[in-house]
Design a protein around this motif. Structure first.
Motif, short mmCIF file in Angstrom:
data_model
loop_
_atom_site.label_atom_id
_atom_site.label_comp_id
_atom_site.label_asym_id
_atom_site.label_seq_id
_atom_site.Cartn_x
_atom_site.Cartn_y
_atom_site.Cartn_z
N HIS A 161 20.22 -31.56 1.19
CA HIS A 161 20.53 -32.20 2.47
C HIS A 161 21.22 -33.55 2.25
O HIS A 161 22.24 -33.85 2.87
CB HIS A 161 19.24 -32.43 3.28
CG HIS A 161 18.73 -31.22 3.98
ND1 HIS A 161 18.21 -30.15 3.32
CD2 HIS A 161 18.65 -30.93 5.32
CE1 HIS A 161 17.82 -29.23 4.20
NE2 HIS A 161 18.07 -29.69 5.42
N THR A 162 20.63 -34.35 1.37
CA THR A 162 21.17 -35.69 1.13
C THR A 162 22.55 -35.63 0.50
O THR A 162 23.46 -36.38 0.88
CB THR A 162 20.22 -36.50 0.23
OG1 THR A 162 18.91 -36.50 0.80
CG2 THR A 162 20.70 -37.94 0.09
N SER A 163 22.72 -34.76 -0.47
CA SER A 163 24.02 -34.60 -1.12
C SER A 163 25.08 -34.19 -0.10
O SER A 163 26.19 -34.73 -0.09
CB SER A 163 23.92 -33.54 -2.22
OG SER A 163 25.18 -33.30 -2.80
N THR A 164 24.72 -33.26 0.77
CA THR A 164 25.67 -32.77 1.78
C THR A 164 26.07 -33.86 2.76
O THR A 164 27.26 -34.09 3.01
CB THR A 164 25.06 -31.58 2.54
OG1 THR A 164 24.77 -30.52 1.64
CG2 THR A 164 26.03 -31.08 3.61
N ILE A 165 25.09 -34.56 3.32
CA ILE A 165 25.41 -35.52 4.37
C ILE A 165 26.14 -36.75 3.82
O ILE A 165 27.01 -37.32 4.47
CB ILE A 165 24.13 -35.93 5.15
CG1 ILE A 165 24.54 -36.55 6.50
CG2 ILE A 165 23.24 -36.86 4.34
CD1 ILE A 165 23.37 -36.72 7.46
N PHE A 166 25.85 -37.14 2.58
CA PHE A 166 26.58 -38.26 1.98
C PHE A 166 28.00 -37.84 1.60
O PHE A 166 28.93 -38.65 1.69
CB PHE A 166 25.84 -38.81 0.76
CG PHE A 166 24.89 -39.92 1.09
CD1 PHE A 166 25.31 -41.25 1.07
CD2 PHE A 166 23.58 -39.66 1.43
CE1 PHE A 166 24.45 -42.29 1.38
CE2 PHE A 166 22.69 -40.68 1.75
CZ PHE A 166 23.13 -42.00 1.73
N SER A 167 28.17 -36.59 1.20
CA SER A 167 29.53 -36.12 0.90
C SER A 167 30.36 -36.07 2.17
O SER A 167 31.55 -36.41 2.16
CB SER A 167 29.47 -34.74 0.23
OG SER A 167 29.05 -33.73 1.13
N LEU A 168 29.76 -35.67 3.28
CA LEU A 168 30.47 -35.62 4.55
C LEU A 168 30.79 -37.02 5.06
O LEU A 168 31.88 -37.26 5.59
CB LEU A 168 29.62 -34.87 5.60
CG LEU A 168 29.38 -33.38 5.34
CD1 LEU A 168 28.38 -32.83 6.34
CD2 LEU A 168 30.69 -32.61 5.40
#
Length: 251
Positions: A161-168
């Motif tokens: 979740h964290t990886s995804t939202i920070f990448s976005l």
């Protein structure tokens, strides 16, 4: 007549500067396909490493085996906080797709966004499969045994979740910055939402602090590097084809 010419020049100048990413669709298709295969193959690796925890295994777990900087985050699983973190990721994805809509460059933008999403997802999936780290709630006495024995209970490192939202967030801000320059309020909104999501992953018992910190770093780094590589003014270029890989740096 002069006004018409000025208006045409203005829009011509704007359109020339509206393009942020330059994409080679053949190269990108190969990249996206490879990333998708890697992500899916992580599931097969996970099946090889995964072993369901028995009641005795859970009883024998020792909190002292957890690093001191993570130990404080052991808590009961909270489904409501878990769902809120899901909604934040979906909202961030929606915002990124909305920002990507900029004809005639929308397809290029979405290709870059897809490369980012799949790459960070593949890294997170492989990390989870290889580490098989127990989630914090597995160590909590108040969490139901059924939840602790699910396969997902051993998917703590690192936070997807964290990886995804920070990448976005990084993708969205990079795109906006290239067009409009520094926007502090936008940065606060994007990264603030990402930080809240990361906090919810810890508060819900899903992740240790080290899981979300790693996820934030990986997601942001992957996103920035891919955005930078596809930036139309980028000095570093990657040329990937079926028979060779090439790098080019323009001085």
């Amino acid at each position: 007549m002069k006004k018409t010419i000025l208006v045409l020049l203005f829009f011509s100048f704007y359109s020339l500067n509206a393009q942020v990413f330059k994409v080679n669709k053949v190269t990108s298709s190969i990249f996206i396909g490879t990333a998708a295969v890697l992500q899916q193959s992580a599931g097969l690796v996970n099946d090889e490493f995964y072993e369901q925890l028995s009641e005795n295994d859970i009883f024998d777990l020792n909190e002292n085996s957890i690093p001191f900087f993570d130990r404080w985050s052991i808590t009961r699983y909270d489904e409501n906080l878990d769902k809120i973190s899901d909604y934040l990721v979906f909202a961030s994805l929606g915002a990124s797709m909305y920002i990507s809509y900029d004809e005639p460059y929308t397809l290029d933008n979405l290709i870059v966004l897809s490369k980012i999403a799949l790459t960070q997802s593949a890294l997170a999936s492989w990390s989870k499969a290889l580490t098989q780290r127990n989630r914090p709630y597995v160590y909590d006495d108040g969490t139901n045994l059924d939840i602790k024995q699910k396969e997902d209970a051993q998917q703590s490192f690192f936070s997807h979740h964290t990886s995804t939202i920070f990448s976005l967030a990084t993708y969205s801000y990079f795109y906006s910055y290239q067009l409009y320059g520094s926007k502090p309020l936008l940065a606060v909104g994007l990264y603030g939402s990402a930080a809240i999501c990361a906090s919810l992953r810890v508060a819900s018992g899903n992740h240790f602090p080290s899981d979300v910190i790693t996820g934030a770093v990986v997601g942001s780094a992957v996103s920035y590097l891919i955005c930078k590589q596809h930036n139309k003014n980028a000095k570093l270029k990657l040329n990937l084809k079926y028979n060779h890989i090439g790098f080019c740096y323009n001085f």
